[in-house]
Design an enzyme around this catalytic site. Structure first.
Site, PDB file in Angstrom:
ATOM      1  N   LEU A  93       8.261 -46.625  16.718  1.00 19.38           N
ATOM      2  CA  LEU A  93       7.087 -46.321  17.538  1.00 19.38           C
ATOM      3  C   LEU A  93       6.359 -45.085  17.018  1.00 19.38           C
ATOM      4  O   LEU A  93       5.284 -44.740  17.496  1.00 19.38           O
ATOM      5  CB  LEU A  93       7.496 -46.082  18.989  1.00 19.38           C
ATOM      6  N   ILE A 102       6.245 -38.936  13.826  1.00 25.79           N
ATOM      7  CA  ILE A 102       4.860 -38.434  13.851  1.00 25.79           C
ATOM      8  C   ILE A 102       4.595 -37.692  15.159  1.00 25.79           C
ATOM      9  O   ILE A 102       3.947 -36.643  15.179  1.00 25.79           O
ATOM     10  CB  ILE A 102       3.850 -39.608  13.714  1.00 25.79           C
ATOM     11  N   LYS A 146       2.344 -53.667  30.402  1.00 22.35           N
ATOM     12  CA  LYS A 146       3.526 -53.739  31.253  1.00 22.35           C
ATOM     13  C   LYS A 146       4.314 -52.420  31.237  1.00 22.35           C
ATOM     14  O   LYS A 146       4.651 -51.903  30.165  1.00 22.35           O
ATOM     15  CB  LYS A 146       4.432 -54.884  30.777  1.00 22.35           C
ATOM     16  N   GLY A 158      12.727 -45.167  -9.098  1.00 22.13           N
ATOM     17  CA  GLY A 158      13.499 -46.329  -8.718  1.00 22.13           C
ATOM     18  C   GLY A 158      14.844 -46.326  -9.415  1.00 22.13           C
ATOM     19  O   GLY A 158      15.095 -45.522 -10.321  1.00 22.13           O
ATOM     20  N   CYS A 173       9.498 -40.023 -12.346  1.00 23.13           N
ATOM     21  CA  CYS A 173      10.936 -40.170 -12.510  1.00 23.13           C
ATOM     22  C   CYS A 173      11.249 -41.404 -13.352  1.00 23.13           C
ATOM     23  O   CYS A 173      11.061 -41.379 -14.555  1.00 23.13           O
ATOM     24  CB  CYS A 173      11.616 -40.177 -11.144  1.00 23.13           C
ATOM     25  N   LEU A 174      11.622 -42.510 -12.737  1.00 26.64           N
ATOM     26  CA  LEU A 174      11.838 -43.726 -13.517  1.00 26.64           C
ATOM     27  C   LEU A 174      10.578 -44.089 -14.312  1.00 26.64           C
ATOM     28  O   LEU A 174      10.655 -44.568 -15.437  1.00 26.64           O
ATOM     29  CB  LEU A 174      12.220 -44.878 -12.581  1.00 26.64           C
ATOM     30  N   GLY A 175       9.425 -43.817 -13.727  1.00 27.65           N
ATOM     31  CA  GLY A 175       8.151 -44.119 -14.384  1.00 27.65           C
ATOM     32  C   GLY A 175       7.962 -43.309 -15.651  1.00 27.65           C
ATOM     33  O   GLY A 175       7.306 -43.757 -16.607  1.00 27.65           O
ATOM     34  N   MET A 176       8.524 -42.110 -15.676  1.00 28.42           N
ATOM     35  CA  MET A 176       8.486 -41.287 -16.885  1.00 28.42           C
ATOM     36  C   MET A 176       9.470 -41.827 -17.911  1.00 28.42           C
ATOM     37  O   MET A 176       9.190 -41.898 -19.110  1.00 28.42           O
ATOM     38  CB  MET A 176       8.813 -39.839 -16.506  1.00 28.42           C
ATOM     39  N   GLU A 206      21.108 -46.775 -18.327  1.00 35.79           N
ATOM     40  CA  GLU A 206      21.185 -47.303 -16.955  1.00 35.79           C
ATOM     41  C   GLU A 206      20.961 -48.821 -16.958  1.00 35.79           C
ATOM     42  O   GLU A 206      21.549 -49.537 -16.169  1.00 35.79           O
ATOM     43  CB  GLU A 206      20.136 -46.618 -16.067  1.00 35.79           C
ATOM     44  N   HIS A 214       9.854 -35.357  -8.772  1.00 34.07           N
ATOM     45  CA  HIS A 214       9.116 -36.079  -7.730  1.00 34.07           C
ATOM     46  C   HIS A 214       8.081 -35.153  -7.098  1.00 34.07           C
ATOM     47  O   HIS A 214       8.358 -34.520  -6.087  1.00 34.07           O
ATOM     48  CB  HIS A 214      10.073 -36.585  -6.651  1.00 34.07           C
ATOM     49  N   GLU A 218       5.603 -35.830  -5.362  1.00 36.77           N
ATOM     50  CA  GLU A 218       5.071 -36.287  -4.075  1.00 36.77           C
ATOM     51  C   GLU A 218       5.654 -35.543  -2.876  1.00 36.77           C
ATOM     52  O   GLU A 218       5.028 -35.452  -1.828  1.00 36.77           O
ATOM     53  CB  GLU A 218       5.279 -37.795  -3.907  1.00 36.77           C
TER      54      GLU A 218
END
Ligand code: GLN
Length: 567
Positions: free
Chosen positions: A15, A19, A191, A356, A383-386, A407, A520, A522
């Site tokens: 719900l 936040i 309700k 990932g 990360c994995l993208g690098m 890996e 990371h 982000e």
């Protein structure tokens, strides 16, 4: 003394308790209070680090390297207090600690029980999260109790909260309960019955809420609010409507307008200046008035659940706000990308390969990285993208055929990405290094700093030093760096302590914007400051779009895979 607000949830999950809690914290902070948030998770895993992002959503990493619930990401984006390991704990951690004490004989032969031993442990952890009684204690700690009232799992947490309010005495704690008021289309009515029942459940265990946040797809009219008040013993001004909004940044204003912060401050006998939500209003204005649209292809594995990349989505949105653009993220399942189908990525303004684990879909990601490199599409690899970008470069530019990460292929002839323990020099020798941490097989976690090479794109973005958070095991293999650099890849940052590769990029003379980061970024983006790396990336995406439009190719139909993410 720190005061506590417990936020519980009823009827159903999802719900938006995180936040709601973060919004209340933000309003209180705007009243000049020092605030923190603590999340209690009622599962037995010791932390969410081992849980699938499919099930649990993103694992949020704190500066001090804790793998925590994604709600901590909301907390850091909504308030200024930084989260630490102690701001999130699970039933698993509580039991682990109690059992360790029992084995040590700390309970002096007593029978160890849920009440009082487990509930006391919970209270100690809550106080620790708020630095209760310490010099750096906050004025208010908002404690979000995970799960739903009525679940067996969350009972000890609720019992601990009740005991805490008893022990701390009057006006030291407040209870806010988030509930659901469904719209029944057949009856054309909202309700209130589920709300009546969930509050009954709460009162059964001795907790009388001070405020109810009534989630509904629409505003709950006064008549229903009155009814809820009557049945739940919550005064009518405490029955607050929380309807669906198109951006989460509207929630603080919504709750404030209905007096939630005033009510909480009254209950806790806190007198403060009035709330000032101007920055939130300005933020919402920016979100609602973008000048441009930008489309980013997120090529990943967890494409079914946008919660898996929560912080990343937010960071991209923040970067959009700072570029006056709306960022549309389209998830592209990496398993569907092949050399034949990759062309469809040409339709996007930029490509992103997020973090990932595991082999699945990896060749598709490598394919996407190559496409971005060859086509001059802005590319951000996280990360994995690098790692994927490095493998791709090794294979197609440095002549290292079959290059891979151990890996995905333990027997690869060229382990350009590998565990540090697996790195071998030309003579086949493994040089272990004392990195001061368990770098061998365990995660590199939390914040670490690196030096950035002058003259690089990374240096333009970050300046001389970058400090970001990590969550990974595998590293760019030192013994291949020279070969990769000779082939043109730029290693633009290495960690100060262990000398590990942190950022790779292409020179701007060959590609407008191509960056892979081992960390990371982000996790550190906020709506206020954005994040320099994402801001630069979205800017590059906009520039690519402008250039593409100027070239005026015949309009091609836009093909996206996966669902467009809901705003
Ligand atoms: N699987 C990779 C590693 O462990 C990347 C991890 C990630 O992207 N977070 O190194």
């Amino acid at each position: 003394m720190t005061k506590f607000v417990f936020v519980t949830g009823g009827v159903v999950s999802s719900l938006g308790k995180g936040i709601a809690s973060a919004s209340l914290a933000a309003i209180l902070e705007s009243r000049g209070l020092r605030v923190t948030l603590i999340k209690l998770d009622p599962y037995l895993n010791v932390d969410p680090g081992t849980m699938s992002p499919f099930q649990h959503g993103e694992v949020f990493v704190t500066e001090d390297g804790a793998e925590t619930d994604l709600d901590l990401g909301h907390y850091e984006r909504f308030i200024t207090t930084r989260m630490k390991k102690s701001n999130n704990f699970t039933t698993g951690q509580i039991y682990k600690s109690v059992l360790e004490k029992e084995r040590r004989g700390d309970y002096l032969g007593k029978t160890v029980q849920v009440i009082p031993h487990v509930t006391n442990e919970i209270q100690d952890y809550v106080k620790r999260g708020a630095a209760f009684g310490q010099p750096d204690a906050v004025d208010v700690a908002i404690v979000e109790v995970g799960g739903t009232v009525g679940d067996i799992e969350s009972l000890p947490f609720l019992e601990a909260a009740r005991q805490m309010s008893l022990k701390l005495g009057p006006n030291q704690t407040a209870f806010v309960h988030l509930t659901y008021v469904p719209w029944i289309a057949a009856a054309g009515e909202l309700k209130t019955k589920p709300t009546q029942h969930t509050v009954q459940k709460l009162r059964e265990i001795g907790i009388q809420p001070d405020a109810l946040l009534c989630r509904a797809d629409r505003r709950v009219p006064d008549e229903e609010r009155e009814k809820i008040s009557l049945f739940t013993n919550v005064p009518e001004w405490g029955v607050i409507s929380m309807w669906d909004v198109d951006t989460i940044y509207k929630v603080p204003r919504m709750l404030h307008e209905q007096g939630l912060d005033g009510l909480v401050c009254d209950k806790l006998r806190l007198s403060t200046p009035p709330a000032n939500l101007r920055r939130w209003d300005e933020l919402v204005h920016e979100v609602e008035h973008p000048q441009r649209n930008v489309r980013i292809a997120m090529v990943g594995k967890y494409t079914d659940l946008s919660d898996s990349y929560k912080s990343l989505n937010e960071a991209l949105r923040h970067a959009g706000i700072h570029n006056h653009a709306r960022v549309a993220i389209e998830y592209v399942d990496s398993e569907t990308i092949t050399p034949e189908s990759v062309e469809r990525l040409a339709d996007f303004d930029a490509i992103l390969v997020p973090g990932g684990f595991g082999k699945r879909g990896i060749e598709g990601k490598i394919c996407a990285a190559r496409f971005a490199r060859e086509r001059g599409l802005p590319y951000l690899g996280i990360c994995l993208g690098m790692q994927v970008a490095t493998i791709e470069y090794a294979r197609h530019m440095a002549g290292l055929e079959g290059a891979n990460s151990t890996e995905f292929e333990p027997q690869t002839p060229h382990p350009v990405i590998a565990l540090i323990d697996e790195w071998q020099d030309a003579a086949g020798e493994v040089h272990k290094r004392d990195a001061g941490s368990d770098l061998g097989g365990t995660m590199r976690l939390g914040a670490q700093s690196s030096d950035v090479k002058p003259g690089t794109l990374a240096h333009q973005i970050y300046g001389a030093v970058v400090t970001e958070r990590h969550r990974h095991r595998f590293e760019a293999n030192e013994h291949y760096l020279e070969r990769l650099q000779q082939a043109g890849l730029v290693i633009s940052a290495i960690t100060q302590r262990e000398k590990l590769t942190e950022i790779v990029e292409l020179p701007q003379s060959v590609h407008p914007w191509y960056v892979g980061v081992q960390f990371h970024p982000e996790f550190k983006s906020t709506p206020w400051a954005g994040h320099p790396l994402f801001i630069s990336y979205v800017k590059a995406a906009l520039a690519h779009q402008t250039a593409a439009n100027a070239d005026a190719p015949p309009p091609t139909p836009r093909v996206g895979n996966g669902q467009q993410e809901a705003a």
